[in-house]
Design an enzyme around this catalytic site. Structure first.
Site, PDB file in Angstrom:
ATOM      1  N   HIS A 262       0.708  -1.158  -0.041  1.00  0.00           N
ATOM      2  CA  HIS A 262      -0.020   0.083  -0.151  1.00  0.00           C
ATOM      3  C   HIS A 262       0.933   1.352   0.180  1.00  0.00           C
ATOM      4  CE1 HIS A 262       1.200  -0.501   4.375  1.00  0.00           C
ATOM      5  NE2 HIS A 262       0.842   0.595   4.439  1.00  0.00           N
TER       6      HIS A 262
ATOM      7  N   HIS B 281       5.397   6.163  -1.529  1.00  0.00           N
ATOM      8  CA  HIS B 281       6.223   4.995  -2.188  1.00  0.00           C
ATOM      9  C   HIS B 281       5.310   3.743  -1.709  1.00  0.00           C
ATOM     10  CE1 HIS B 281       7.550   5.444   1.967  1.00  0.00           C
ATOM     11  NE2 HIS B 281       7.705   3.935   1.857  1.00  0.00           N
TER      12      HIS B 281
END
Length: 186
Positions: free
Chosen positions: A37, A122
């Site tokens: 995620h 990220h």
């Protein structure tokens, strides 16, 4: 008390594609595909009443859906021993930063003392322990420097909880999902 964070969860196909870069590397604990995620904001341990207030405040966030690219790899921190191996979002999308800003404002409306560190969007591919081999890691980064997964449509963000168990990957649970394409709050 639940340990909370807000996140973007990519489609399963993107999670799988990112997890498929895993290779035998000494000292690297790979993130399971279902856990991949993008964290918008880490909140931390929170009691149930405050968690509900966070959810109510986050429900007011309004950003149009957007397309998010996925590509490139790198390490955190940039100085000192590496701790995290990540896939990036290129230049991201303006709405990603709008979403992050509104999420921050919603959370600060509930707790003005919440820590607000910087944002480097990220997807964590793996966590790096002390026994990693710098040369192996450098070769991995070179091999995957042009990593690119298909861009995906971000249509919601989620309030998540995580449960940590030593020796096992975290267990994540969606507390509440917030669609981006909804009518404004009056």
């Amino acid at each position: 008390m639940p340990r909370l964070f807000t996140a973007l969860v990519p489609p399963t196909t993107i999670q799988t594609e990112l997890a498929d870069v895993a290779a035998p590397l000494a000292g690297v604990r790979w993130t399971p595909a279902e856990n991949i995620h993008l964290t918008l904001r880490f909140i931390g341990e929170t009691d149930e009443a405050k968690a509900e207030r966070y959810a109510e405040s986050l429900a007011r966030v309004r950003v149009e859906p957007f397309i998010l690219p996925v590509g490139g790899v790198g390490l955190f921190p940039t100085r000192g021993p590496a701790k995290v191996l990540w896939a990036g979002v290129g230049n991201g999308h303006t709405r990603l930063y709008q979403l992050r800003k509104q999420v921050d404002e919603a959370l600060l409306a509930v707790d003005a003392g919440l820590a607000m560190p910087g944002f480097h969007p990220h997807f964590t591919l793996g966590r790096i322990g002390e026994s990693y081999e710098p040369k192996e890691l450098a070769h991995f980064l070179e091999r995957h420097r042009t990593l690119e997964a298909p861009p995906f449509r971000v249509a919601d963000f989620r309030l998540m909880s995580s449960e940590l168990t030593p020796g096992r990957p975290p267990e994540y649970r969606v507390v509440r999902s917030f669609p981006l394409d909804r009518d404004p709050v009056p």
